[in-house]
Design a protein around this motif. Structure first.
Motif, mmCIF file in Angstrom:
data_model
loop_
_atom_site.group_PDB
_atom_site.id
_atom_site.type_symbol
_atom_site.label_atom_id
_atom_site.label_comp_id
_atom_site.label_asym_id
_atom_site.label_seq_id
_atom_site.Cartn_x
_atom_site.Cartn_y
_atom_site.Cartn_z
ATOM 1 N N THR A 178 1.625 6.108 -7.163
ATOM 2 C CA THR A 178 0.485 6.833 -7.726
ATOM 3 C C THR A 178 0.779 8.326 -7.754
ATOM 4 O O THR A 178 0.498 9.015 -8.736
ATOM 5 C CB THR A 178 -0.777 6.588 -6.877
ATOM 6 N N ARG A 220 2.190 1.667 -3.447
ATOM 7 C CA ARG A 220 1.136 2.154 -4.334
ATOM 8 C C ARG A 220 0.936 3.659 -4.144
ATOM 9 O O ARG A 220 0.779 4.415 -5.099
ATOM 10 C CB ARG A 220 -0.173 1.422 -4.012
ATOM 11 N N ARG A 248 0.828 -1.201 0.000
ATOM 12 C CA ARG A 248 0.000 0.000 0.000
ATOM 13 C C ARG A 248 0.871 1.263 0.000
ATOM 14 O O ARG A 248 0.564 2.243 -0.666
ATOM 15 C CB ARG A 248 -0.916 -0.007 1.230
#
Ligand code: ATP
Ligand code: MG
Lengths: 391, 229
Positions: free
Chosen positions: A314, A310, A307
């Motif tokens: 992102t 990510r 996470r």
């Protein structure tokens, strides 16, 4: 939204990183648009030359803007050779006699041949947007058909008059755009072209020849199924003082020039990749360092490593998206403005395709994400205890 | 059956060839479900270190010893990082001395983060977060960023975040350490209420005897060892 708030923490830094990518993508868009345009010209040429052989005087060094004329009578000698279907004498010269030497864009050309002489063999699609194409009855008259770019450049419509190399012509048609060489050519009847050609020759030759004996080249349409390179060789051997150019040779000659141009574009893409990528790595590494404690807390309360990766990736991807979109918009503005400015002079240099536009943005996003991956992995590897103690 | 069972837990930091810090030197402790326990002791005695090990934030050292660390009878010493993260997310709640809210997120988003990490979809996580903020009396502050909240309010948001997944255990490292006495009292009352009403097990570290008194039991530590239970 959360990503935007994170990016907004350091507005100047984010902006500078976005600008870095913007510049790279801008260059990529502009260069690719130029490559697209040149590619279209080459494809046009390639399909034009694919089914024929161009024969010119062997004194000419390279194919193209022949300077040494060839005798029209040679056409009959060529037509006698087995495998030759139709021969068409053509005059081909620069529209502007003062223009010489290589230049960046494709120069405007005059093409003269007898309408219908190809007996329907010419397959290159050319249509009139206004007025009409040349017809056999035009032979002997001073009439001209303009390619679409030139119609705009000289601002002419059918019925109007126009001076070509000092001789007055009547415009009878404007062509539809082909995105290739015909856009920057004018068509006149063969006799008119031969008269202009004679003018270009030295005085000695002018006295020796009649205009009607001259052409720049002979276009040879082979019989269906004939081995074109072999036929080209036969012509060179059997007809003295000739040299021939086939579609394959055109592709070869032009292909190497295009390869150089594509290498330049690849270079620009690589530089933008390296510069943009490094600035994203730098920005995201700083941002991860600043957020050490926050990342530690997130890990402590249950965020997985994936996470965290990510999240950072992102964010880097969004930087890439902004930079890519901005670069595309700026590139499009430059391309459109340059084309608009060039329209009046007939030099359309760029062609921005949907493929190029999509590629530029996707490339920027992927670049951002890949660059974000390194700091992201650093972030995910942080020891939560140490990160929480971090001040 | 104890909720936490720790035996012979060591933690050694090797800073250099001859510079070794023995933060924990064979700690034994256990925690029953529903207890509220304070760990007390002088600075540097290893309270935080013990709490981080119990909270699965770092593993105990295994230099020659065979430590036992069980949570609900399950062995915690052999878990992977992913498994420990999952247990932290779903079965543990953390409260820190420095509040440690995410500065770019408002109160409800901070609380919802813990619910998302525990696997709740975003809308449900937000609903749970609003519930938890209601429990700490901050429902009307849901949209405020940490900067716009007082220290006491920030710590109550942090407690809501620790509570949102109804974990088996709440770990709080000096939760009142940065607060004045009025705010300390309020935070302790909240923790005691959750302990009483929701049977929430709480393990906290403190230097404050008042806070210690509010707990059902005190574990005293000195020099990396437990000296009184
Ligand atoms: N990462 C580390 N590297 C080296 N030594 C460490 C590290 N973390 C903690 N220590 C040492 O371990 C010992 C115990 O630290 P810990 O933080 O558990 O103490 P504490 O009881 O929580 O103290 P305080 O009451 O001041 O918070 C201290 O001597 C500390 O310096
Ligand atoms: Mg401590």
């Amino acid at each position: 939204m959360r990503i935007l708030r994170n990016l907004a923490r350091r507005k100047l830094r984010t902006t500078l990183t976005v600008v870095g990518i913007t510049i790279g993508i801008w260059a990529l868009v502009v260069m690719s648009s130029m490559a697209n345009k040149i590619g279209a010209l080459v494809d046009g040429g390639s399909s034009y030359f694919a089914d024929k052989i161009i024969v010119s005087d062997s004194a000419n060094l390279a194919f193209g803007f022949s300077s040494a004329p060839i005798r029209v009578s040679v056409a009959a000698d060529i037509e006698a050779i087995d495998g030759v279907d139709v021969t068409v004498p053509e005059v081909d010269m620069l529209l502007d006699p003062d223009r010489s030497g290589p230049a960046f864009n494709i120069p405007d050309r005059i093409v003269a041949s007898m309408a219908g002489a190809d007996k329907g063999r010419e397959k290159f699609p050319i249509k009139a947007a206004l007025g009409r194409l040349l017809v056999p009855e035009d032979e002997g008259k001073n009439v001209v058909v303009l390619g679409s770019d030139l119609g705009r450049k000289f601002n002419k419509k059918p019925g109007e008059r126009m001076t070509v190399r000092g001789i007055e012509f009547e415009v009878v048609g404007i062509l539809e755009p082909t995105l290739s060489a015909p856009d920057t050519s004018v068509w006149i009847p063969l006799a008119a072209g031969q008269a202009l050609l004679l003018e270009t020759l030295p005085d000695v030759m002018q006295r020796e020849f009649k205009a009607s004996e001259l052409a720049s080249s002979i276009t040879v349409y082979p019989d269906p199924g004939v081995d074109i390179p072999a036929l080209a060789k036969t012509i060179e051997q059997r007809v003295p003082r000739t040299q021939s150019l086939t579609g394959a040779e055109f592709d070869e000659q032009v292909g190497s020039a295009i390869a150089i141009f594509n290498a330049i574009i690849l270079g620009v893409a690589l530089i933008s990749l390296v510069v943009g990528g490094l600035s994203v790595i730098n920005t995201m590494a700083m941002s991860v360092a600043e957020r050490t404690r926050e990342i530690g807390v997130k890990r402590a309360i249950g965020a997985t490593r994936a996470r965290i990766v990510r999240e950072v990736v992102t964010e880097a991807g969004v930087i890439g998206l902004f930079g890519g979109t901005l670069g595309l918009v700026l590139g499009a503005v430059v391309v459109l403005a340059a084309n608009e400015a060039g329209r009046s002079s007939g030099t359309i240099l760029f062609q921005l395709t949907a493929g190029t536009a999509i590629f530029a943005v996707v490339f920027a996003v992927i670049l951002g994400m890949l660059a974000g991956l390194i700091p992201a992995i650093t972030a995910a590897r942080l020891d939560p205890v140490e990160a929480i103690r971090y001040e | 059956m104890p909720l936490i069972d720790a035996m012979d837990v060591h933690k050694t930091y090797r800073l250099g060839r001859s510079n070794v810090v023995r933060a924990l030197q064979g700690v034994n402790m256990s925690l029953e479900s529903g207890e509220m326990v304070a760990i007390m002791g002088p600075s540097g005695c290893g309270k935080s270190t013990l709490m981080h090990i119990v909270g699965l934030l770092q593993p105990p050292s295994t230099n020659g010893t065979k430590p036992v660390l069980k949570y609900r009878e399950r062995d915690m010493t052999t878990l992977s990082d992913r498994e420990r993260t999952r247990i932290r997310a779903t079965e543990m709640g953390f409260v820190f001395q420095a509040f440690n809210l995410v500065s770019t997120l408002n109160a409800v988003e901070n609380v919802a983060l813990a619910a998302e990490y525990a696997g709740q979809p975003k809308p449900k996580a937000k609903a749970s977060a609003l519930d938890a903020l209601g429990l700490v009396g901050l429902a009307e502050r849901a949209g405020h960023r940490p900067m716009e909240l007082s220290g006491g309010e920030q710590q109550r948001v942090a407690i809501a975040r620790a509570l949102v997944n109804r974990p088996g255990l709440i770990l709080a490292d000096e939760p009142t350490g940065n607060l004045d006495s009025a705010n300390s009292k309020e935070v302790m009352e909240l923790l005691r209420r959750f302990n009483r009403e929701q049977k929430q097990t709480i393990l906290l570290v403190t230097h404050d005897p008042e806070v210690g008194k509010a707990c059902s039991r005190i574990i005293t530590m000195r020099d990396g060892k437990v000296t009184a239970v």
